[in-house]
Design a protein around this motif. Structure first.
Motif, PDB file in Angstrom:
ATOM      1  N   GLY A  53       0.825  -1.196   0.000  1.00 13.87           N
ATOM      2  CA  GLY A  53       0.000   0.000   0.000  1.00 13.87           C
ATOM      3  C   GLY A  53       0.862   1.249   0.000  1.00 13.87           C
ATOM      4  N   ARG A  54       0.209   2.392  -0.047  1.00 12.15           N
ATOM      5  CA  ARG A  54       0.928   3.667  -0.064  1.00 12.15           C
ATOM      6  C   ARG A  54       1.187   4.208   1.333  1.00 12.15           C
ATOM      7  NH1 ARG A  54      -2.305   7.628  -3.905  1.00 12.15           N
ATOM      8  NH2 ARG A  54      -4.079   6.410  -3.169  1.00 12.15           N
ATOM      9  N   ASN A  55       0.323   3.854   2.285  1.00  7.51           N
ATOM     10  CA  ASN A  55       0.411   4.404   3.631  1.00  7.51           C
ATOM     11  C   ASN A  55       1.192   3.442   4.526  1.00  7.51           C
ATOM     12  OD1 ASN A  55      -0.148   5.190   6.355  1.00  7.51           O
ATOM     13  ND2 ASN A  55      -1.934   6.338   5.640  1.00  7.51           N
ATOM     14  N   LEU A  56       2.479   3.750   4.734  1.00  8.32           N
ATOM     15  CA  LEU A  56       3.331   2.859   5.511  1.00  8.32           C
ATOM     16  C   LEU A  56       2.876   2.747   6.967  1.00  8.32           C
ATOM     17  CD1 LEU A  56       6.886   3.794   4.160  1.00  8.32           C
ATOM     18  CD2 LEU A  56       5.574   1.716   3.698  1.00  8.32           C
ATOM     19  N   ARG A  93      -0.076   2.548  -9.111  1.00 11.96           N
ATOM     20  CA  ARG A  93      -0.331   3.235 -10.381  1.00 11.96           C
ATOM     21  C   ARG A  93       0.958   3.489 -11.155  1.00 11.96           C
ATOM     22  NH1 ARG A  93      -3.487   8.206  -7.744  1.00 11.96           N
ATOM     23  NH2 ARG A  93      -1.535   8.083  -6.531  1.00 11.96           N
ATOM     24  N   GLN A  94       2.096   3.278 -10.509  1.00 15.42           N
ATOM     25  CA  GLN A  94       3.389   3.574 -11.116  1.00 15.42           C
ATOM     26  C   GLN A  94       4.053   2.273 -11.569  1.00 15.42           C
ATOM     27  OE1 GLN A  94       4.213   6.781 -11.589  1.00 15.42           O
ATOM     28  NE2 GLN A  94       2.283   7.323 -10.554  1.00 15.42           N
ATOM     29  N   GLU A  95       4.202   2.104 -12.878  1.00 14.37           N
ATOM     30  CA  GLU A  95       4.668   0.831 -13.420  1.00 14.37           C
ATOM     31  C   GLU A  95       6.026   0.419 -12.876  1.00 14.37           C
ATOM     32  OE1 GLU A  95       4.857  -1.437 -17.734  1.00 14.37           O
ATOM     33  OE2 GLU A  95       4.942   0.762 -17.696  1.00 14.37           O
ATOM     34  N   GLU A  96       7.002   1.307 -12.883  1.00 16.71           N
ATOM     35  CA  GLU A  96       8.329   0.938 -12.424  1.00 16.71           C
ATOM     36  C   GLU A  96       8.340   0.613 -10.934  1.00 16.71           C
ATOM     37  OE1 GLU A  96      10.781   0.274 -14.477  1.00 16.71           O
ATOM     38  OE2 GLU A  96       9.325   0.779 -16.054  1.00 16.71           O
ATOM     39  N   ALA A  97       7.507   1.319 -10.169  1.00 16.97           N
ATOM     40  CA  ALA A  97       7.412   1.032  -8.739  1.00 16.97           C
ATOM     41  C   ALA A  97       6.832  -0.356  -8.503  1.00 16.97           C
ATOM     42  CB  ALA A  97       6.556   2.088  -8.045  1.00 16.97           C
ATOM     43  N   VAL A  98       5.854  -0.739  -9.308  1.00 16.81           N
ATOM     44  CA  VAL A  98       5.252  -2.069  -9.178  1.00 16.81           C
ATOM     45  C   VAL A  98       6.274  -3.148  -9.530  1.00 16.81           C
ATOM     46  CG1 VAL A  98       3.500  -3.638 -10.106  1.00 16.81           C
ATOM     47  CG2 VAL A  98       2.895  -1.268  -9.550  1.00 16.81           C
ATOM     48  N   GLY A 106      -9.932  13.552 -12.229  1.00 13.73           N
ATOM     49  CA  GLY A 106     -10.571  12.685 -11.249  1.00 13.73           C
ATOM     50  C   GLY A 106     -10.921  11.322 -11.831  1.00 13.73           C
ATOM     51  N   TRP A 107     -11.436  11.340 -13.068  1.00 14.37           N
ATOM     52  CA  TRP A 107     -11.765  10.095 -13.761  1.00 14.37           C
ATOM     53  C   TRP A 107     -10.513   9.235 -13.911  1.00 14.37           C
ATOM     54  CZ3 TRP A 107     -16.158   7.777 -15.802  1.00 14.37           C
ATOM     55  CH2 TRP A 107     -15.950   6.747 -16.710  1.00 14.37           C
ATOM     56  N   GLN A 108      -9.419   9.857 -14.377  1.00 14.89           N
ATOM     57  CA  GLN A 108      -8.191   9.107 -14.625  1.00 14.89           C
ATOM     58  C   GLN A 108      -7.613   8.553 -13.334  1.00 14.89           C
ATOM     59  OE1 GLN A 108      -7.074   8.609 -17.931  1.00 14.89           O
ATOM     60  NE2 GLN A 108      -6.037   6.977 -16.792  1.00 14.89           N
ATOM     61  N   ALA A 109      -7.719   9.308 -12.248  1.00 17.32           N
ATOM     62  CA  ALA A 109      -7.174   8.849 -10.971  1.00 17.32           C
ATOM     63  C   ALA A 109      -7.863   7.570 -10.509  1.00 17.32           C
ATOM     64  CB  ALA A 109      -7.324   9.939  -9.918  1.00 17.32           C
ATOM     65  N   ASN A 132      -8.121   1.693  -9.726  1.00 17.06           N
ATOM     66  CA  ASN A 132      -9.006   0.532  -9.678  1.00 17.06           C
ATOM     67  C   ASN A 132      -8.860  -0.419 -10.854  1.00 17.06           C
ATOM     68  OD1 ASN A 132     -10.008   1.654  -7.362  1.00 17.06           O
ATOM     69  ND2 ASN A 132     -11.923   2.364  -8.248  1.00 17.06           N
ATOM     70  N   LEU A 133      -8.197  -0.002 -11.911  1.00 18.02           N
ATOM     71  CA  LEU A 133      -8.050  -0.872 -13.080  1.00 18.02           C
ATOM     72  C   LEU A 133      -6.581  -1.033 -13.476  1.00 18.02           C
ATOM     73  CD1 LEU A 133      -9.204  -2.537 -15.408  1.00 18.02           C
ATOM     74  CD2 LEU A 133      -9.609  -0.394 -16.652  1.00 18.02           C
ATOM     75  N   THR A 134      -5.932   0.063 -13.850  1.00 22.44           N
ATOM     76  CA  THR A 134      -4.553  -0.031 -14.319  1.00 22.44           C
ATOM     77  C   THR A 134      -3.624  -0.579 -13.240  1.00 22.44           C
ATOM     78  OG1 THR A 134      -4.965   1.864 -15.768  1.00 22.44           O
ATOM     79  CG2 THR A 134      -2.674   1.238 -15.405  1.00 22.44           C
TER      80      THR A 134
END
Length: 296
Positions: A47-50, A75-80, A116-119, A124-126
Motif C-alpha cells: 500500500g501507499r500508507n506505511l 499506479r506507477q509501473e516501475e514502482a510495481v 478525477g476520472w483518470q485517478a 481501480n483498473l490499471t
C-alpha cells in the motif's frame, strides 16, 4: 475481543504460501491479510500508507502470524516492478495475489473532471493490472498461482460513482481474459464483487453521506450490510485448493442486492429473519470495528 481470527477454514490450509494483499492496511484488505496469516500463509501487505501497513503488520505478528509489508503506489509501473521483485527476492516466490487496492469518491458523472476520472481508473483498473502482470511474469508463470481481483457490485450500474463502475467492469473483463491466457501456466484468476460491506472505507465518506448509507440496507434482500469477514471468506476460498477448477468467474458477496427491481414491494428481510442461522452475520474477524457511520 477474542484473541484469534475465527476462520471457517481448517487450520493450516495455506501453510507455507506467500500471498500478496494490496490495500492491506485497512478495510477488506486488512481483514483478509489477518485471515490468510491465521491459516498459515505469509501475508505480504502492499500500500501507499506505511503507517497503516505497519499497524496491520504489528497486529498480525501480535496474533502469531507471518507478515511483511512493502510501500508502493500501484499506479506507477516501475514502482510495481520493483516492489514485486523485492517480494520475490525476500520470499522466493508469490503463490497468491489479492488485488484489493482501490478507491473512489461520490460524484455524478457531469461533475467528474478528466483528472478525477483518470485517478480512479488508474487505481481501480490499471494498478490492478500492473500488479497482476508482474506477479505473473516474476513468479507465477514459472510456478503457477491464484489471483483474486476485488471488484464491486456493478450489475445495474453505479450511479454517483460512474468512474469506479467503469474501472470495475474493466477489471471483470481483465479477470476473464487473464484466466484464459494464464491457464497454460497453472494460474487461476477470479474476482470477488462485494456489495454493501460495512468496512472502514466508509469512514472516508463525507458526513452528509451518512443518512444514505444507513438507509441502503433496506434495498438488500437479506436486509443488512455484509461485513469484512464475509468478503474475506470468499477470497480465501478462491485462493484455496478447493477452488482448483474455478477460474474466470466472479463471486458476488452482496445479499442478492443486484436482483432488486422497482415495484417488487417489500425487499429487505425483517430484523428477526436476519438472525436465522443460514443468513445471520458471520463474526469471523476478531479485530473488526463497526464503521463510525453505523455507531450509535
Amino acid at each position: 475481543m477474542n484473541s484469534a481470527y475465527r476462520s471457517a477454514f481448517r487450520p493450516g490450509l495455506l501453510n507455507g504460501q506467500v500471498i500478496v494483499v494490496t490495500g492491506g492496511g485497512s478495510g477488506i484488505g486488512r481483514c483478509t491479510a489477518h485471515e490468510l496469516a491465521s491459516l498459515g500463509a505469509h501475508a505480504v501487505l502492499v500500500g501507499r500508507n506505511l503507517e497503516k501497513l505497519q499497524a496491520t503488520a504489528d497486529e498480525i505478528a501480535g496474533d502469531g502470524g507471518r507478515v511483511s509489508f512493502h510501500g508502493c503506489d500501484i499506479r506507477q509501473e516501475e514502482a510495481v516492478k520493483a516492489m514485486v521483485a523485492e517480494i520475490v527476492a525476500a520470499q522466493g516466490r508469490i503463490d497468491g495475489l489479492v488485488n484489493n487496492a482501490g478507491g473512489q469518491y461520490i460524484k455524478p458523472l457531469e461533475k467528474i473532471s478528466a483528472k478525477g476520472w483518470q485517478a480512479v481508473i488508474d487505481t481501480n483498473l490499471t494498478g490492478g493490472f500492473l500488479v497482476a502482470r508482474e506477479c505473473y511474469l516474476q513468479s507465477m508463470a514459472a510456478r503457477g498461482g491464484a489471483v483474486v481481483n476485488i471488484v464491486a457490485d456493478i450489475w445495474g450500474s453505479m450511479p454517483g460513482m460512474g468512474h469506479s463502475g467503469a474501472a470495475r467492469a474493466g477489471m471483470v473483463s481483465f479477470t476473464e481474459t487473464a484466466a484464459m491466457e494464464w491457464a497454460k501456466s497453472g494460474v487461476r484468476v477470479n474476482a470477488v464483487a462485494p456489495g454493501y460491506i460495512a468496512s472502514s472505507g466508509m469512514d472516508h465518506y463525507p458526513p452528509e453521506a451518512g443518512p444514505m448509507l444507513r438507509e441502503m440496507r433496506q434495498t438488500v434482500p437479506l436486509g443488512r450490510f455484509g461485513n469484512e469477514a464475509e468478503t474475506s471468506a470468499a477470497i480465501v476460498f478462491l485462493l484455496s485448493p478447493a477452488a482448483s477448477f474455478i477460474s474466470g468467474t466472479v463471486v458476488r458477496v452482496d445479499g442478492a442486492r443486484p436482483q432488486v427491481r422497482m415495484g417488487w414491494g417489500q425487499v429487505a428481510a425483517p430484523d428477526d429473519v436476519q438472525q436465522r442461522d443460514a443468513v445471520k452475520p458471520f463474526d469471523g474477524f476478531h479485530r473488526y470495528v463497526t464503521p463510525k457511520v453505523f455507531q450509535s
